[in-house]
Design a protein around this motif. Structure first.
Motif, PDB file in Angstrom:
ATOM      1  N   GLN A 103       5.644   3.644   1.233  1.00 20.88           N
ATOM      2  CA  GLN A 103       4.753   2.665   1.869  1.00 20.88           C
ATOM      3  C   GLN A 103       4.953   1.311   1.191  1.00 20.88           C
ATOM      4  N   CYS A 104       4.141   0.978   0.190  1.00 19.13           N
ATOM      5  CA  CYS A 104       4.367  -0.347  -0.421  1.00 19.13           C
ATOM      6  C   CYS A 104       5.679  -0.379  -1.197  1.00 19.13           C
ATOM      7  N   PHE A 106       6.300   0.085  -4.412  1.00 16.97           N
ATOM      8  CA  PHE A 106       6.283  -0.358  -5.814  1.00 16.97           C
ATOM      9  C   PHE A 106       6.568   0.801  -6.767  1.00 16.97           C
ATOM     10  N   LEU A 138       2.448   7.617 -10.691  1.00 16.22           N
ATOM     11  CA  LEU A 138       1.314   7.414  -9.796  1.00 16.22           C
ATOM     12  C   LEU A 138       1.750   6.702  -8.523  1.00 16.22           C
ATOM     13  N   CYS A 139       1.099   7.072  -7.426  1.00 17.52           N
ATOM     14  CA  CYS A 139       1.282   6.375  -6.156  1.00 17.52           C
ATOM     15  C   CYS A 139      -0.100   6.251  -5.546  1.00 17.52           C
ATOM     16  N   ARG A 140      -0.459   5.068  -5.090  1.00 22.77           N
ATOM     17  CA  ARG A 140      -1.796   4.879  -4.533  1.00 22.77           C
ATOM     18  C   ARG A 140      -1.763   4.791  -3.004  1.00 22.77           C
ATOM     19  N   CYS A 141      -0.550   4.823  -2.416  1.00 24.65           N
ATOM     20  CA  CYS A 141      -0.454   4.612  -0.963  1.00 24.65           C
ATOM     21  C   CYS A 141      -0.292   5.893  -0.157  1.00 24.65           C
ATOM     22  N   THR A 142       0.519   6.821  -0.639  1.00 24.72           N
ATOM     23  CA  THR A 142       1.014   7.879   0.253  1.00 24.72           C
ATOM     24  C   THR A 142       0.234   9.173   0.195  1.00 24.72           C
ATOM     25  N   GLY A 143      -0.573   9.352  -0.836  1.00 24.82           N
ATOM     26  CA  GLY A 143      -1.206  10.657  -1.013  1.00 24.82           C
ATOM     27  C   GLY A 143      -0.205  11.730  -1.414  1.00 24.82           C
ATOM     28  N   TYR A 144       1.023  11.320  -1.699  1.00 27.00           N
ATOM     29  CA  TYR A 144       2.106  12.170  -2.244  1.00 27.00           C
ATOM     30  C   TYR A 144       2.668  13.211  -1.267  1.00 27.00           C
TER      31      TYR A 144
END
Lengths: 162, 774
Positions: A103-104, A106, A138-144
């Protein structure tokens, strides 16, 4: 060490030998981003929590914000820039795009570096193996969800071609 | 027929509605330098903000001397160096850019050190001496409401209030057979995007340029212009892709870009400003903590008759977006149901803690947590199934919302709820779980449902618009200049699909460009789930204008009527005889040769709406997105650990421009909702945040991930937007907390009314119920 406390270190970066004068308090992340303009490792937290700056040090994934520049003397550093022709990376590149695991973006280079290290070690990883390999990213966009699927699918692809 | 009506009935779509792989993914996988921090170059100065160490204090004196003595430090700027207005309050002018006479929270910017490098800037920042006179502080909104509380602002500790008076609640409660009344509390949540706030300001001749991750380019322009005393045309804002934003960068970048701009203008050099992770935690906006007292009544046959709600949202030291957040919560307070009698009173309360602000859901997650917990409690009291009870009250076309708005189109919440319940076999699943629990000793399972609605874009009849531009290049490629920011959500990909669909070219023909305030008129911010709907409609407007030109030039070239022209896969042909055709690129070139316009601006304008602030009644939002989540949990009764096994979701999206991008938003929103429900909470001691890092503030990791096995997309088109599409970015977060806590209630019989539901809370609640002392 010279009189300013700076040190000359020798290491290889993405296969190329490098000699560089570093300050003893520089992190590997500082050296890569600010001095050498290697920009795929991202600065997310500067304390080893987020994994956005993950690189390979002698083949092992490390948070480059937790490694001091002098510590890499005589070692091998690999970032995404050096993985372009790597077969694990290529498979991951394709599946991350196909699966919509980005997504983003980063956190993506760090996650892919961790996943490359996993796939080199384990050709046929279980979901638990993938979770353990990526726990420090960590990823805050995809929910993994898509990330797990992409790594799994990359492993399957590599199994088929090998 | 207008272009919007034409698009609604357009057949044989090649891109809209189909999954595409994201054109931005490759660069991101390769780690290419897309982000603001990647644009740092030698010669840029570093700015470091000096922040208040006090929660509430008078500034007596600022001594820059020692800081200026640090080699490499060029200047130290304070409030008195601001040439324009020292004011960045969004809704209320209560917030200075740099604190002047007093500070109101720990972390408030007081000064900024500008230096040749990061080390010098940091050292300088430590050496700016600020003498404070400490004032009594207040950290609790209920304390802040007491007459004896310290005054945070001269106007008092209530920033704003809201009301709704619909029908007669007293009469409504008299008709009720069951009444449920509870108080709910939610906590402060941090956005925790991986990329911290980062800005570059470049001084030009009589002008300044801002490059940054952002959500609101034109607001940034206004704020920078205001602080510098410039005209808007003297400030250029260029958007760079953000490493996550979630509302945080909507509020924060307009508050820090002026600091970087001030430093750039004062030194005449480009300035780089990047928050460290602890600064993001301590000094950036958070989700509003809430206290909601909620009373609901229903008849024995399951009809809601009245709700009476008191909302307190804690805004922290400054109002920021709070008045709008509180308003949104107020307008949605009854949930996506028709309730004939509604009374809502909202208060936005100041405290001496970091200010609250925009965060995915924008006030709706808190109020839906209360509303949807109430729905299950009412259903339980009535002995009714939660889905059945909701269906008896759910909004349908022709019914009215909390604030009396008649919803007339794109109201697919009933369809979403019915389809999702059917798809996952709700009744059967519930029975299976109950049977499992009868046998199970240690682990209990539960299933819970929650519905939500969320008005798209701005509210209360405020004017709303968007803009975009399309250029057809001489070789037939298309440059799309969007006004919506790239946060990772992919709105501009949706826009590009719309442009490509209308012009009849493959997506690869479109070069997507992010916002630049010098390139297109104001498109307004990327928030309120408006990016796809408003920006995409503007894109469709521009593309439709250019399609007319292409069709005209092609009809001249192919010597046929304009009605006979069809364009598909970049081939323009005569419908009755497709052998007569030309490539899109040839027609593009001819546009230039024959003097047709080759570029167009497109606009979106929201229909005019009526709203009465005295009663809180009227048309709150042009259209709403509706969403239903069903959560399945397993509770470990020995440890109190809650494992969310899966969340199923269904939404009325109007029209799915890209079902895959929608699903991606659902995944991320549910994960953020999971954190909000179970783990995330900002902890303070005397106004100072203790968990200012990812170790102590726990966001979901890969091991906490929740599977989302069922996604149902309902498509009831909204006629005011291109192809009928509505926005979805925030939607799936909103019903996640109550779906989970309703599932925990189903598993354990215990109603958790405060977030986060930590293992400790569950453990002690179970213990208490067993009659053991803790």
């Amino acid at each position: 060490m010279n009189e300013t406390g700076n040190l000359k270190i020798k290491f290889t970066l993405n296969g190329k030998p490098i000699e560089y004068m570093v300050k003893p308090n520089w992190t590997l992340l500082d050296l890569l981003r600010k001095e050498l303009s290697v920009l795929s490792p991202k600065e997310g937290c500067s304390r080893g929590d987020c994994g956005a700056c993950t690189v390979l040090l002698n083949g092992k994934p490390v948070n480059s914000c937790l490694v001091l520049a002098p510590q890499i003397d005589g070692k091998e550093i690999v970032t995404v820039e050096g993985l372009i022709e790597d077969k694990e990376f290529k498979a991951l590149k394709e599946t991350f795009i196909e699966k919509g695991a980005v997504q983003c973006g980063f956190c993506t280079p760090g996650i892919i570096v961790s996943a490359v290290a996993l796939l080199r070690e384990k050709g046929n990883p279980t979901v638990q193996d993938i979770e353990e390999a990526l726990e420090g990213n960590l990823c805050r966009c995809t929910g993994y969800i898509r990330i797990i699927e992409a790594v799994k699918q990359a492993a399957e692809k590599l199994q088929k071609t090998s | 027929m207008g272009y919007l009506e034409e698009l609604l009935v357009k057949e044989g779509l090649s891109l809209v509605g189909k999954r595409v792989s994201r054109p931005d993914a490759l660069d991101k996988v390769l780690g290419r330098p897309l982000f603001t921090a990647d644009k740092l170059t030698r010669g840029m100065l570093w700015a470091k903000i000096v922040r208040s160490k006090y929660p509430h204090a008078i500034i007596k004196r600022i001594d820059k001397g020692k800081a200026l003595g640090v080699p490499g430090v060029l200047t130290v700027l304070t409030a008195e160096d601001i040439p324009g207005e020292n004011q960045i309050g969004y809704a209320i002018p209560d917030q200075p850019l740099l604190a002047m006479d007093k500070v109101r929270f720990v972390g408030e910017p007081v000064a900024v050190v500008v230096a040749e490098n990061e080390e010098a800037a940091e050292k300088g920042a430590e050496l700016v001496e600020i003498e404070y006179e400490s004032l009594p502080a207040v950290f609790d909104p209920l304390e802040a409401l007491k007459p004896v509380a310290p005054r945070i602002h001269e106007s008092g500790n209530i920033a704003t209030t809201t009301i709704i008076r619909k029908g007669d609640v007293e009469k409504g409660f008299r008709e009720a057979d069951v009444i449920v009344e509870n108080t709910y509390k939610t906590q402060r949540q941090e956005h925790a995007y991986l990329e911290t706030e980062t800005v570059i300001a470049v001084p030009e001749i009589n002008k300044v340029t801002i490059l940054a991750c952002m959500q609101s380019p034109w607001l940034i322009r206004r704020m920078v212009a205001k602080v510098l005393g410039y005209k808007q045309s003297k400030v250029r804002v260029i958007e760079l892709p953000a490493g996550g934003a979630f509302g945080g960068k909507d509020d924060m970048i307009p508050m820090i870009a002026p600091i970087a701009a001030l430093a750039a203008v004062k030194t005449g050099k480009p300035v780089f400003l990047m928050f460290k992770r602890d600064e993001t935690f301590e000094a950036s906006n958070k989700r509003h903590p809430s206290i909601i007292r909620y009373k609901s009544g229903a008849t024995k046959d399951g009809k809601l008759v009245a709700v009476e709600i008191e909302i307190i949202y804690e805004t922290g030291a400054y109002a920021n977006r709070g008045p709008f957040v509180l308003w949104r919560a107020t307008a949605h307070a009854a949930g996506p149901y028709e309730v004939p009698n509604v009374k809502v009173d909202g208060k936005l309360v100041y405290t001496n803690r970091v200010f609250s602000g925009s965060f995915r859901g924008f006030g709706d997650p808190q109020i839906h947590f209360a509303a949807e917990s109430q729905m299950d409690e009412l259903a339980a009291k009535l002995g009714m199934d939660p889905v059945e009870f909701r269906l008896k009250n759910i909004l349908k076309p022709g019914l009215t919302t909390t604030c009396g708005q008649v919803v007339d189109q794109s109201v697919g919440v009933e369809e979403a709820l019915r389809k999702l319940a059917e798809k996952i076999n709700w009744e059967k699943r519930k029975r299976e779980i109950e049977e499992y629990n009868r046998e199970s000793k240690r682990k209990l399972k539960g299933i819970g449902v929650a519905c939500a609605y969320h008005g798209i874009s701005t509210s209360r009849g405020a004017p709303d618009w968007s803009a975009a531009a399309v250029i057809i290049n001489e070789d037939g490629t298309i440059t799309y200049k969007g006004g919506i920011c790239r946060l990772g959500q992919g709105s501009l990909i949706g826009h590009a699909k719309i442009v490509a669909e209308i012009l009849g070219v493959p997506l690869s023909y479109i070069q997507i460009e992010g916002p630049d305030t010098d390139a297109i008129p104001e498109a307004r911010p990327t928030h309120g789930s408006r990016g796809l709907m408003t920006g995409g409609t503007a894109a469709a407007d521009a593309a439709s204008k250019l399609r007319r030109n292409i069709v005209r030039v092609a009809s001249e070239m192919l010597e046929c009527k304009t009605e006979d022209i069809e364009i598909k896969d970049a081939l323009i042909y005569v419908k009755p005889d497709p052998s007569r055709n030309i490539p899109f690129s040839e027609a593009a070139k001819e546009l230039y040769v024959r003097g047709y316009e080759t570029a167009a601006y497109g606009f979106y304008r929201a229909p005019k709406r009526f709203f009465d602030p005295k009663t809180g009644l009227g048309v709150a939002y042009g259209v709403y997105v509706y969403i239903v989540n069903i959560a399945e949990v397993e509770v470990d009764t020995w440890t109190g650990q809650v494992k969310v096994e899966r969340v199923h979701t269904a939404a009325d999206v109007g029209k799915a421009i890209d079902p895959d991008l929608i699903e991606q938003q659902f995944h991320g929103a549910i994960a953020q909702g999971l954190g909000l429900t179970l783990t995330e909470d900002i902890v303070f001691s005397d106004g100072k945040i203790l968990n200012n890092n990812y170790t102590d503030y726990v966001i979901p990791t890969v091991k906490d991930r929740v599977e989302v096995p069922t996604v149902v997309l309902v498509e009831q088109p909204y006629k005011g937007a291109a192809f009928g599409a509505k926005g979805v970015a925030e939607a799936a977060l909103i019903p996640t907390p109550p779906a989970i806590t309703n599932a925990i209630r189903h598993a354990t019989g215990i109603r958790f009314k405060e977030l986060p539901v930590t293992p400790e809370k569950v453990y002690f609640a179970l213990k208490k119920r067993r009659g053991e002392k803790s």
